[in-house]
Write a protein that holds these residues in place. Structure first.
Motif, PDB file in Angstrom:
ATOM      1  N   CYS A  36       0.854  -1.192   0.000  1.00 49.29           N
ATOM      2  CA  CYS A  36       0.000   0.000   0.000  1.00 49.29           C
ATOM      3  C   CYS A  36       0.888   1.238   0.000  1.00 49.29           C
ATOM      4  O   CYS A  36       2.104   1.146   0.210  1.00 49.29           O
ATOM      5  CB  CYS A  36      -0.931  -0.022   1.215  1.00 49.29           C
ATOM      6  SG  CYS A  36      -2.237   1.234   1.167  1.00 49.29           S
ATOM      7  N   ALA A  37       0.278   2.384  -0.243  1.00 46.32           N
ATOM      8  CA  ALA A  37       1.041   3.635  -0.274  1.00 46.32           C
ATOM      9  C   ALA A  37       0.395   4.668   0.631  1.00 46.32           C
ATOM     10  O   ALA A  37      -0.819   4.855   0.615  1.00 46.32           O
ATOM     11  CB  ALA A  37       1.129   4.171  -1.701  1.00 46.32           C
ATOM     12  N   LEU A  38       1.216   5.308   1.432  1.00 44.25           N
ATOM     13  CA  LEU A  38       0.766   6.442   2.225  1.00 44.25           C
ATOM     14  C   LEU A  38       0.572   7.645   1.314  1.00 44.25           C
ATOM     15  O   LEU A  38       1.224   7.773   0.273  1.00 44.25           O
ATOM     16  CB  LEU A  38       1.802   6.799   3.285  1.00 44.25           C
ATOM     17  CG  LEU A  38       2.051   5.819   4.419  1.00 44.25           C
ATOM     18  CD1 LEU A  38       3.296   6.234   5.187  1.00 44.25           C
ATOM     19  CD2 LEU A  38       0.852   5.739   5.335  1.00 44.25           C
ATOM     20  N   SER A  39      -0.296   8.526   1.730  1.00 43.04           N
ATOM     21  CA  SER A  39      -0.425   9.797   1.036  1.00 43.04           C
ATOM     22  C   SER A  39       0.828  10.637   1.280  1.00 43.04           C
ATOM     23  O   SER A  39       1.348  10.685   2.395  1.00 43.04           O
ATOM     24  CB  SER A  39      -1.650  10.549   1.548  1.00 43.04           C
ATOM     25  OG  SER A  39      -1.622  11.892   1.123  1.00 43.04           O
ATOM     26  N   SER A  40       1.313  11.301   0.246  1.00 44.78           N
ATOM     27  CA  SER A  40       2.473  12.179   0.403  1.00 44.78           C
ATOM     28  C   SER A  40       2.215  13.243   1.458  1.00 44.78           C
ATOM     29  O   SER A  40       3.141  13.770   2.075  1.00 44.78           O
ATOM     30  CB  SER A  40       2.798  12.867  -0.932  1.00 44.78           C
ATOM     31  OG  SER A  40       3.067  11.925  -1.927  1.00 44.78           O
ATOM     32  N   TYR A  41       0.948  13.527   1.660  1.00 42.49           N
ATOM     33  CA  TYR A  41       0.568  14.557   2.616  1.00 42.49           C
ATOM     34  C   TYR A  41       0.938  14.185   4.048  1.00 42.49           C
ATOM     35  O   TYR A  41       1.007  15.042   4.929  1.00 42.49           O
ATOM     36  CB  TYR A  41      -0.946  14.789   2.509  1.00 42.49           C
ATOM     37  CG  TYR A  41      -1.460  15.962   3.302  1.00 42.49           C
ATOM     38  CD1 TYR A  41      -1.247  17.267   2.858  1.00 42.49           C
ATOM     39  CD2 TYR A  41      -2.158  15.767   4.485  1.00 42.49           C
ATOM     40  CE1 TYR A  41      -1.714  18.344   3.592  1.00 42.49           C
ATOM     41  CE2 TYR A  41      -2.634  16.847   5.217  1.00 42.49           C
ATOM     42  CZ  TYR A  41      -2.410  18.129   4.761  1.00 42.49           C
ATOM     43  OH  TYR A  41      -2.863  19.204   5.481  1.00 42.49           O
ATOM     44  N   SER A  42       1.181  12.890   4.290  1.00 37.96           N
ATOM     45  CA  SER A  42       1.395  12.432   5.667  1.00 37.96           C
ATOM     46  C   SER A  42       2.861  12.163   5.991  1.00 37.96           C
ATOM     47  O   SER A  42       3.173  11.436   6.911  1.00 37.96           O
ATOM     48  CB  SER A  42       0.581  11.158   5.914  1.00 37.96           C
ATOM     49  OG  SER A  42       0.975  10.131   5.042  1.00 37.96           O
ATOM     50  N   VAL A  43       3.771  12.767   5.216  1.00 36.85           N
ATOM     51  CA  VAL A  43       5.187  12.440   5.383  1.00 36.85           C
ATOM     52  C   VAL A  43       6.053  13.649   5.733  1.00 36.85           C
ATOM     53  O   VAL A  43       5.832  14.741   5.243  1.00 36.85           O
ATOM     54  CB  VAL A  43       5.734  11.817   4.080  1.00 36.85           C
ATOM     55  CG1 VAL A  43       7.215  11.573   4.186  1.00 36.85           C
ATOM     56  CG2 VAL A  43       4.998  10.540   3.782  1.00 36.85           C
TER      57      VAL A  43
END
Length: 542
Positions: A276-283
């Motif tokens: 799965c991939a995290l949203s870039s917004y959460s990094v």
């Protein structure tokens, strides 16, 4: 005179019940760490041990093994050792001591350990980039001023991996001089890598299901890998009225887990190994420059830097780091990238997939994956390229220069904004407004103009800003992806604003030289992340 044996008789009845209830509660405490079962489930004999097998991701046949000597020795070690390992502890230590003493079960139940979620790690994008607030892998300094304009990011080297760990970061990349920063491995991890006992302890991952959980949609891709050549087995896209992700956080873990279970069942997807991939917004990411040093010294320094660089308490984050390489301006120094994500975000993903009966093998970041797709398929070398992912809530922009992401920016506007505008303007329900948007209904296309203008104008501002700061650079092409890139006229408007040719990212070119692109061509704008994630099965093989 009271008969003392009457009180003892009552004790003999009550005590076993109390002991059984306490034992069930201990098992429930362990299961709750994986999001598996309720307390009532753990009151059921035998079934509670089936749930323990599920927590340890081992076969339920081990429950039968517990009843047969000497197989019960292996089954006990396998069940409790596997659970301990998934909680970041030693397989052999906990497996054997549980067999002998049983006390380690209490430690597993009542300590603060959380499941590590398989081998969860982030594949860095083809390069480096900045990061927004609350985060993990985009390239911007600790979150701030997301909408204020482009943020220049530190370049990163393509295809680097970062493993999320709880306390001690584990370097897993090399610097330019090819010095290896090796991961510390337990005895059992070494056995797993050597292949010993793999036939009955370790399941080989030969198929990986890529899952992209967006603001209001789930996209899934399962590829079959035949000697490095991929073919499509499943492609699924399902949309929702309610939000699944908000500000990088899963909104409703139970609902999302149920939906994933249903999608896998309805589409007969057999593999339970997922990426799965995290949203870039959460990094959050930060680059530091340090002198060359050995592994131990670097680890000690990173611990201090993380505390200074990441705007969250250490207990609230997972973090890792990797060496980018020699600093181009200071040859005696090296650049190191620190990557962090809030613990609650990662834990929610782990719990969701555990509840869905899936094993999360890889946790990536969406914009990194898209950047890798562009680099792999189009290999732009002569000039820089700009990548635009127009999603439901956020539009992500990255500028790729060779193998480095030089610059990133977020625009807090996406397709959901347009759907809401349609809903308000013609007074219809959200679902109908979304359908009219997707179909480009003549009644609502006039509302597209402002949205398209705003997006293309922000892209043009980003291009001009970047070229002003790097006058020797040249952006030769813009690659677009994301559901809202399907809006009629948006690509043409971007060309008019920037004067740069635009091309849609086609992830299906990763599959059998694109032979199956025609079958799924209408989905190429939304499937870049799940297709890429499914190809990462090669990272888990051999």
């Amino acid at each position: 005179m009271a008969n003392p044996f009457e009180s003892f008789g009552t004790l003999f009845i009550v005590l076993p019940i109390v002991v059984y209830l306490f034992g069930s509660y201990v098992l429930y405490r362990i299961g709750s760490k994986f999001g598996i079962g309720s307390f009532w489930h753990y009151l059921i004999p035998f079934y509670n041990m089936v749930l323990m097998c599920k927590c340890g991701d081992v076969s339920a046949w081990n429950v039968l093994g517990l009843m047969v000597f000497p197989i019960n020795i292996y089954s006990t070690i396998n069940i409790w050792g596997s659970i301990a390992e998934r909680l970041g502890k030693s397989y052999w230590l906990y497996g054997i001591t549980t067999l002998i003493f049983g006390i380690p079960v209490l430690i597993l139940a009542f300590d603060s350990s959380r499941p590590a979620g398989g081998e969860i790690f982030v594949r860095e994008p083809v390069a480096g980039e900045p990061f927004p607030p609350e985060a993990t892998v985009q390239y911007e300094e600790p979150k701030s001023d997301e909408a204020a304009g482009p943020v220049e990011a530190t370049p990163m080297t393509k295809n680097e991996n970062a493993d999320f760990i709880e306390e001690e970061p584990v370097p897993v990349v090399t610097d330019v001089k090819q010095k290896k920063y090796r991961t510390k491995r337990s005895f059992f991890e070494s056995i797993k890598e050597s292949g010993m006992f793999s036939s009955f302890i370790i399941k080989q991952v030969d198929e990986l299901v890529g899952i992209d959980i967006g603001t209001t949609s789930i996209k899934i891709c399962s590829l079959k890998n035949s000697k490095g050549v991929f073919s499509i087995q499943n492609i699924v896209k399902k949309t929702y009225e309610q939000e699944l992700i908000s500000d990088g956080h899963i909104v409703d873990i139970d609902f999302l887990a149920q939906e994933l279970q249903a999608i896998f069942k309805e589409n007969n997807i057999k593999s339970k190994n997922v990426a799965c991939a995290l949203s870039s917004y959460s990094v959050i990411s930060k680059k530091i420059t340090v002198p060359f040093m050995d592994d131990d010294a670097l680890e000690n320094m990173i611990g201090v830097e993380v505390e200074n660089a990441i705007p969250f308490p250490m207990k609230d984050i997972y973090y890792s780091y990797y060496v980018i390489g020699v600093d181009p301006e200071k040859q005696n120094m090296m650049n190191v990238k620190i990557v962090a994500v809030k613990r609650e975000i990662v834990d929610a993903y782990i719990a969701t997939f555990n509840m869905a009966g899936l094993t999360l093998q890889i946790l990536d970041v969406d914009m990194f994956g898209i950047s890798n797709v562009v680099e792999q398929l189009y290999a732009p070398k002569e000039y820089s390229v700009l990548i635009v992912d127009i999603g439901a809530s956020v539009t992500n922009i990255a500028i790729l220069n060779g193998e480095n992401i030089e610059f990133t920016r977020e625009i807090l506007m996406g397709g959901k904004y347009l759907t809401t505008q349609i809903q308000r303007s013609i007074k219809v329900k959200y679902k109908e407004a979304e359908e009219k948007k997707v179909a480009a209904d003549a009644d609502v296309t006039y509302l597209f103009e402002d949205f398209i203008f705003n997006i293309s104008s922000e892209i043009n501002k980003t291009v001009r800003f970047y070229l002003a700061t790097k006058p020797k650079e040249n952006i030769g092409k813009i690659y677009v992806t994301g559901g809202s890139s399907l809006l009629p006229g948006i690509k043409e408007k971007i060309v008019d604003e920037t004067g740069i040719p635009v091309e849609v990212v086609d992830p299906f070119l990763l599959v059998e030289a694109g032979a199956q692109t025609g079958l799924y061509g209408e989905l190429k704008e939304v499937m870049a992340v799940p297709v890429y994630l499914s190809t990462r099965v090669t990272d888990l093989m051999g």
